[in-house]
Design a protein around this motif. Sequence first.
Motif, PDB file in Angstrom:
ATOM      1  N   VAL A 255      21.485 -39.269  13.099  1.00 39.75           N
ATOM      2  CA  VAL A 255      21.159 -40.296  14.098  1.00 39.75           C
ATOM      3  C   VAL A 255      22.119 -40.193  15.290  1.00 39.75           C
ATOM      4  CG1 VAL A 255      20.929 -42.776  14.502  1.00 39.75           C
ATOM      5  CG2 VAL A 255      20.184 -41.787  12.323  1.00 39.75           C
TER       6      VAL A 255
ATOM      7  N   PHE B   9      24.648 -37.413   2.298  1.00 39.16           N
ATOM      8  CA  PHE B   9      24.190 -38.645   2.964  1.00 39.16           C
ATOM      9  C   PHE B   9      24.935 -38.874   4.281  1.00 39.16           C
ATOM     10  CE2 PHE B   9      22.624 -39.284  -1.377  1.00 39.16           C
ATOM     11  CZ  PHE B   9      21.293 -39.464  -1.063  1.00 39.16           C
TER      12      PHE B   9
ATOM     13  N   ARG C 291      17.228 -26.077   0.918  1.00 37.40           N
ATOM     14  CA  ARG C 291      16.210 -26.502  -0.025  1.00 37.40           C
ATOM     15  C   ARG C 291      15.380 -25.297  -0.452  1.00 37.40           C
ATOM     16  NH1 ARG C 291      12.989 -30.626  -1.646  1.00 37.40           N
ATOM     17  NH2 ARG C 291      10.804 -30.055  -1.868  1.00 37.40           N
TER      18      ARG C 291
ATOM     19  N   LYS D 298      18.213 -44.173  -0.155  1.00 43.18           N
ATOM     20  CA  LYS D 298      19.567 -43.750   0.218  1.00 43.18           C
ATOM     21  C   LYS D 298      19.550 -43.095   1.609  1.00 43.18           C
ATOM     22  CE  LYS D 298      22.582 -44.529  -3.145  1.00 43.18           C
ATOM     23  NZ  LYS D 298      23.590 -45.545  -2.869  1.00 43.18           N
ATOM     24  N   THR D 299      18.511 -42.305   1.851  1.00 44.94           N
ATOM     25  CA  THR D 299      18.370 -41.655   3.153  1.00 44.94           C
ATOM     26  C   THR D 299      18.232 -42.698   4.262  1.00 44.94           C
ATOM     27  OG1 THR D 299      17.333 -39.748   2.129  1.00 44.94           O
ATOM     28  CG2 THR D 299      16.927 -40.054   4.476  1.00 44.94           C
ATOM     29  N   LEU D 300      17.345 -43.654   4.045  1.00 42.65           N
ATOM     30  CA  LEU D 300      17.122 -44.683   5.063  1.00 42.65           C
ATOM     31  C   LEU D 300      18.384 -45.513   5.264  1.00 42.65           C
ATOM     32  CD1 LEU D 300      13.519 -45.702   4.000  1.00 42.65           C
ATOM     33  CD2 LEU D 300      14.177 -44.503   6.100  1.00 42.65           C
TER      34      LEU D 300
ATOM     35  N   THR E  27       3.050 -39.080   4.159  1.00 44.63           N
ATOM     36  CA  THR E  27       3.588 -37.758   4.495  1.00 44.63           C
ATOM     37  C   THR E  27       5.087 -37.688   4.227  1.00 44.63           C
ATOM     38  OG1 THR E  27       3.994 -38.454   6.772  1.00 44.63           O
ATOM     39  CG2 THR E  27       1.893 -37.391   6.329  1.00 44.63           C
ATOM     40  N   SER E  28       5.598 -38.623   3.443  1.00 48.90           N
ATOM     41  CA  SER E  28       7.044 -38.687   3.259  1.00 48.90           C
ATOM     42  C   SER E  28       7.527 -37.636   2.270  1.00 48.90           C
ATOM     43  CB  SER E  28       7.448 -40.072   2.765  1.00 48.90           C
ATOM     44  OG  SER E  28       7.173 -40.192   1.404  1.00 48.90           O
ATOM     45  N   SER E  29       8.832 -37.493   2.198  1.00 51.48           N
ATOM     46  CA  SER E  29       9.443 -36.512   1.303  1.00 51.48           C
ATOM     47  C   SER E  29       9.167 -36.838  -0.154  1.00 51.48           C
ATOM     48  CB  SER E  29      10.951 -36.484   1.524  1.00 51.48           C
ATOM     49  OG  SER E  29      11.239 -36.059   2.829  1.00 51.48           O
TER      50      SER E  29
ATOM     51  N   PRO F 136      15.161 -32.768   1.999  1.00 50.92           N
ATOM     52  CA  PRO F 136      15.360 -33.481   0.736  1.00 50.92           C
ATOM     53  C   PRO F 136      15.830 -32.541  -0.371  1.00 50.92           C
ATOM     54  CG  PRO F 136      13.016 -33.109   1.120  1.00 50.92           C
ATOM     55  CD  PRO F 136      13.728 -32.603   2.335  1.00 50.92           C
TER      56      PRO F 136
ATOM     57  N   GLU G  94       7.097 -25.375  -1.297  1.00 47.87           N
ATOM     58  CA  GLU G  94       5.867 -25.556  -0.521  1.00 47.87           C
ATOM     59  C   GLU G  94       5.458 -24.265   0.194  1.00 47.87           C
ATOM     60  OE1 GLU G  94       8.610 -28.522  -0.938  1.00 47.87           O
ATOM     61  OE2 GLU G  94       8.591 -27.801   1.112  1.00 47.87           O
TER      62      GLU G  94
ATOM     63  N   LYS H 120       7.298 -34.432  -1.619  1.00 43.34           N
ATOM     64  CA  LYS H 120       7.993 -33.190  -1.985  1.00 43.34           C
ATOM     65  C   LYS H 120       8.843 -33.408  -3.239  1.00 43.34           C
ATOM     66  CE  LYS H 120       8.512 -31.616   2.838  1.00 43.34           C
ATOM     67  NZ  LYS H 120       9.508 -31.242   3.852  1.00 43.34           N
TER      68      LYS H 120
ATOM     69  N   PRO I 125       4.255 -32.675   9.385  1.00 45.75           N
ATOM     70  CA  PRO I 125       4.920 -33.900   8.951  1.00 45.75           C
ATOM     71  C   PRO I 125       6.373 -33.675   8.544  1.00 45.75           C
ATOM     72  CG  PRO I 125       3.308 -33.172   7.316  1.00 45.75           C
ATOM     73  CD  PRO I 125       3.156 -32.267   8.485  1.00 45.75           C
TER      74      PRO I 125
ATOM     75  N   MET J  28      22.939 -37.294   6.923  1.00 50.72           N
ATOM     76  CA  MET J  28      21.790 -38.106   7.365  1.00 50.72           C
ATOM     77  C   MET J  28      22.237 -39.170   8.357  1.00 50.72           C
ATOM     78  SD  MET J  28      19.874 -38.308   3.749  1.00 50.72           S
ATOM     79  CE  MET J  28      19.592 -36.735   2.902  1.00 50.72           C
ATOM     80  N   GLU J  29      23.386 -39.750   8.095  1.00 52.23           N
ATOM     81  CA  GLU J  29      23.950 -40.712   9.043  1.00 52.23           C
ATOM     82  C   GLU J  29      24.249 -40.004  10.372  1.00 52.23           C
ATOM     83  OE1 GLU J  29      27.540 -42.586   7.614  1.00 52.23           O
ATOM     84  OE2 GLU J  29      27.967 -43.437   9.598  1.00 52.23           O
TER      85      GLU J  29
ATOM     86  N   THR K 152       8.919 -36.836   7.627  1.00 53.25           N
ATOM     87  CA  THR K 152       9.305 -38.238   7.715  1.00 53.25           C
ATOM     88  C   THR K 152      10.788 -38.380   8.002  1.00 53.25           C
ATOM     89  OG1 THR K 152       7.641 -38.695   6.076  1.00 53.25           O
ATOM     90  CG2 THR K 152       9.201 -40.439   6.514  1.00 53.25           C
TER      91      THR K 152
ATOM     92  N   PRO L  11       8.706 -47.361  11.855  1.00 48.40           N
ATOM     93  CA  PRO L  11       7.514 -46.993  11.086  1.00 48.40           C
ATOM     94  C   PRO L  11       7.858 -45.950  10.030  1.00 48.40           C
ATOM     95  CG  PRO L  11       7.431 -46.017  13.281  1.00 48.40           C
ATOM     96  CD  PRO L  11       8.665 -46.879  13.232  1.00 48.40           C
ATOM     97  N   PHE L  12       7.178 -46.020   8.920  1.00 46.32           N
ATOM     98  CA  PHE L  12       7.419 -45.071   7.833  1.00 46.32           C
ATOM     99  C   PHE L  12       6.083 -44.751   7.181  1.00 46.32           C
ATOM    100  CE2 PHE L  12       8.531 -43.581   3.635  1.00 46.32           C
ATOM    101  CZ  PHE L  12       9.664 -42.824   3.862  1.00 46.32           C
ATOM    102  N   GLU L  13       5.681 -43.510   7.291  1.00 49.18           N
ATOM    103  CA  GLU L  13       4.383 -43.101   6.746  1.00 49.18           C
ATOM    104  C   GLU L  13       4.566 -42.598   5.327  1.00 49.18           C
ATOM    105  OE1 GLU L  13       3.140 -40.229   9.715  1.00 49.18           O
ATOM    106  OE2 GLU L  13       3.953 -41.617  11.174  1.00 49.18           O
TER     107      GLU L  13
ATOM    108  N   GLU M 142      10.841 -36.109  -3.861  1.00 52.46           N
ATOM    109  CA  GLU M 142      12.021 -36.946  -3.704  1.00 52.46           C
ATOM    110  C   GLU M 142      11.805 -38.257  -4.452  1.00 52.46           C
ATOM    111  OE1 GLU M 142      14.767 -37.495   0.180  1.00 52.46           O
ATOM    112  OE2 GLU M 142      13.006 -38.780   0.161  1.00 52.46           O
TER     113      GLU M 142
ATOM    114  N   GLU N 276      14.615 -43.709  -5.005  1.00 52.90           N
ATOM    115  CA  GLU N 276      16.025 -44.013  -4.788  1.00 52.90           C
ATOM    116  C   GLU N 276      16.627 -43.110  -3.709  1.00 52.90           C
ATOM    117  OE1 GLU N 276      18.160 -44.397  -8.494  1.00 52.90           O
ATOM    118  OE2 GLU N 276      20.060 -44.042  -7.456  1.00 52.90           O
ATOM    119  N   ASP N 277      16.308 -41.821  -3.725  1.00 52.26           N
ATOM    120  CA  ASP N 277      16.825 -40.909  -2.699  1.00 52.26           C
ATOM    121  C   ASP N 277      16.243 -41.235  -1.324  1.00 52.26           C
ATOM    122  OD1 ASP N 277      18.619 -39.570  -4.275  1.00 52.26           O
ATOM    123  OD2 ASP N 277      17.395 -37.783  -4.578  1.00 52.26           O
TER     124      ASP N 277
ATOM    125  N   SER O 200      21.428 -44.485   4.806  1.00 51.68           N
ATOM    126  CA  SER O 200      22.375 -43.636   5.542  1.00 51.68           C
ATOM    127  C   SER O 200      22.074 -43.626   7.031  1.00 51.68           C
ATOM    128  CB  SER O 200      22.307 -42.191   5.023  1.00 51.68           C
ATOM    129  OG  SER O 200      22.605 -42.151   3.657  1.00 51.68           O
ATOM    130  N   MET O 201      20.795 -43.678   7.377  1.00 52.81           N
ATOM    131  CA  MET O 201      20.394 -43.633   8.787  1.00 52.81           C
ATOM    132  C   MET O 201      20.643 -44.954   9.504  1.00 52.81           C
ATOM    133  SD  MET O 201      16.850 -41.491   8.677  1.00 52.81           S
ATOM    134  CE  MET O 201      16.798 -39.770   8.133  1.00 52.81           C
TER     135      MET O 201
END
Lengths: 294, 294, 294
Positions: free
Chosen positions: B281, B274, B212, C86-88, C72-74, B254, B216, C77, B46, B277-278, B48, C67-69, C79, C82-83, C90-91
């Motif tokens: 894409v 950030f 990072r 911010k990531t989304l 299994t997201s960060s 992250p 894990e 981990k 995984p 991250m932009e 995301t 889609p956003f699962e 995160e 808010e972060d 930025s994308m």
Amino acid sequence: MSNLFSMRDLSTKEIHEILHTAESFAKGEIWTPAKQTFAVNLFFEPSTRTKTSFEMAERKLGMEVIPFETGTSSILKGETLEDTLKTLESMGVDLAVIRHKQDAYYESLAGKFQMKIVNGGDGCGQHPTQSLLDLLTIKQEFGKFEGLKVTIVGDLSHSRVARSNTEALTALGSEVFYSGPPEWFEGDPENAQNYVDIDEAIGFSDVLMLLRIQHERHNTMMDLTVEQYHERYGLTPEREKRMKPESIIMHPGPVNRGVEIAGSLVESCKSRIFKQMENGVYARMAVIKHILEK
Amino acid sequence: MSNLFSMRDLSTKEIHEILHTAESFAKGEIWTPAKQTFAVNLFFEPSTRTKTSFEMAERKLGMEVIPFETGTSSILKGETLEDTLKTLESMGVDLAVIRHKQDAYYESLAGKFQMKIVNGGDGCGQHPTQSLLDLLTIKQEFGKFEGLKVTIVGDLSHSRVARSNTEALTALGSEVFYSGPPEWFEGDPENAQNYVDIDEAIGFSDVLMLLRIQHERHNTMMDLTVEQYHERYGLTPEREKRMKPESIIMHPGPVNRGVEIAGSLVESCKSRIFKQMENGVYARMAVIKHILEK
Amino acid sequence: MSNLFSMRDLSTKEIHEILHTAESFAKGEIWTPAKQTFAVNLFFEPSTRTKTSFEMAERKLGMEVIPFETGTSSILKGETLEDTLKTLESMGVDLAVIRHKQDAYYESLAGKFQMKIVNGGDGCGQHPTQSLLDLLTIKQEFGKFEGLKVTIVGDLSHSRVARSNTEALTALGSEVFYSGPPEWFEGDPENAQNYVDIDEAIGFSDVLMLLRIQHERHNTMMDLTVEQYHERYGLTPEREKRMKPESIIMHPGPVNRGVEIAGSLVESCKSRIFKQMENGVYARMAVIKHILEK
């Protein structure tokens, strides 16, 4: 036809029409509904292969495919399948493809929805779009069904494919035989009369339709090792050499290499296994087009 | 280039071409394939963040993205990755992005598919699109790579990013240094010779590339508390003040706020976190465009 | 309005505007954003029904839904929400719909994003789009809110719907009453004063708004069997006959047939339950249009 639950819903005329449409999709024809159309694939039993094939078909038809996670749905809160479908219909879903482990789950749904429904496989029952893709593959190869000898090799009792295919092929004029360990056909007098040994089958069959040995479902190996099973009942390279020149090998996938078929034969000359996967998308496109136009 | 498995697949000329394309996407250029094109993102491990970035890139290119649930796929029934890919290719998928925990899983796939394949990260090996987005971020900032001093801070042995980046940056004319707890570089003579203490690194680095701390994957903290680790090896506000005026901070995310970097620095002036991250894409859009046009 | 967190964000003028837009969507009006627009539905608490309704709304507006699962997201981990946002952002994500089990999670997010945010339900707090669809359903039926008597039947303390609806309906000129086991209203003096017995409520209510008995959340049955609960506090066919001629039955779903409502009444003449599900899509389309245009 406003739904497709079972191959029994289709007349031979309708089967021929769907195959004709599927062949034109295979040749690159494009058709899309006149307005934005929503599909949802409700797979209560996982099947990535079939689900992906439906998703490809729906997208190629320009449909919007709404994701639906059966694992977290209201069904877990005790909602019935019928209420879930009513909810989706209310929200504007036009087509639901359903896979469910309960045999003939669709019987209780007939006549209750404006939304169209396609059975993506029920328990040990029907799997009509798999049958149609198998028929499409045979038609592309031989141009007809009349007079063909098709042998299905494997455990019929756990196969949706075998059930649907036998009915359809017989109706279309082919002769269907069965092979595999004889224990699987004991107590099944109807199928037992068409039982043939694998070494006999390869001599006369136009189509050898192998089924997956379903380790998941039950212990089918009867004290045989995988190697012994393969040697005794599987399609070995040696047996493949004795098949008729124009004959073909089919398998619905996923393949157990070295069990029902030798790994080296999966992409051999006679194999139509990956052709079947390609045809699955065209067959499903054709079914959906026929249903939406109804 | 018909696939992208590793940064080693790319000449410096090709890297420059991809970055050029990515920069034009960053400026708003739109490009879409001539016909309906299907992508599938196969994330067997995984992630995301990376998956979402690829999905955004594919959608911005007007592609159809077919969902694929690795958790319920036929791979669980013993199907090989190669057979899964053959199935998807047969169904009409044009592009597969794969993340897999096995190092260099892609070596067995080369040359076997018409479908295009992009490596979205393998084990502790390569992560080429992450490298490309890092390079894009550096190029946007400095307009060049020649003569830049880049320090990677963290555990190289568990980082795909560090591997891919070191090779690419060196080829493009930058000088790469490493920092972090010295124990991580013992027994690694090649990297040890470019080891610098963090307090030295912040004095001369144009780019501080933080990794990072992978809680894990293994116990990396060596009996240090999080606070002690941050104080000794992390980017504190005090250290940030001593960085060169035009230097920048990067991190693949992250972020562990308060471990490898102080929380207050994540959105500071020098941070390009950030922005990366932009850029992810745009870099992925560029890779996919180059591959599809091949 | 650049976000929608709570019904309290909306003036009665804004509520009327959104309902007006929703009604035009219900009549088939089509509106799409001028450029490609990306939505993500972040459901940290599962709710297939609400998620599917938002997805339908977004697709009907021509948006790309990424889609956003969450499983299994960060965030797993460490995160922060808010972060992740911010990531989304930025994308390139334009709209995030969030459902979260923490009450008022959105308070820490206000003012920090360019991206638009819609609350898809928080803990036992707000669920503004559910309120709006309920209001839309009432407006379609009665053409006004002034002077209507609405009785909410169920456990208010665990219902987002009840909270949001009471505030909005009162502001719009309706009178709100409560019914259900009296134990649920003890220690809640504000609501207790509008408490009425179910047999009284059915005599004067224009709208009977049933809540789901939340077996999942706590033991609400107070030593009553399901049958006893239904007989004492539920909408039985006998009670339905005593309702005012022009009155309607509402329920947010999923329905517990035979608990809060008799199964035979779910699709009865007075029921607007499936109408509410249809209206949910229009109400969400209207909210998203208003937010994107801001």
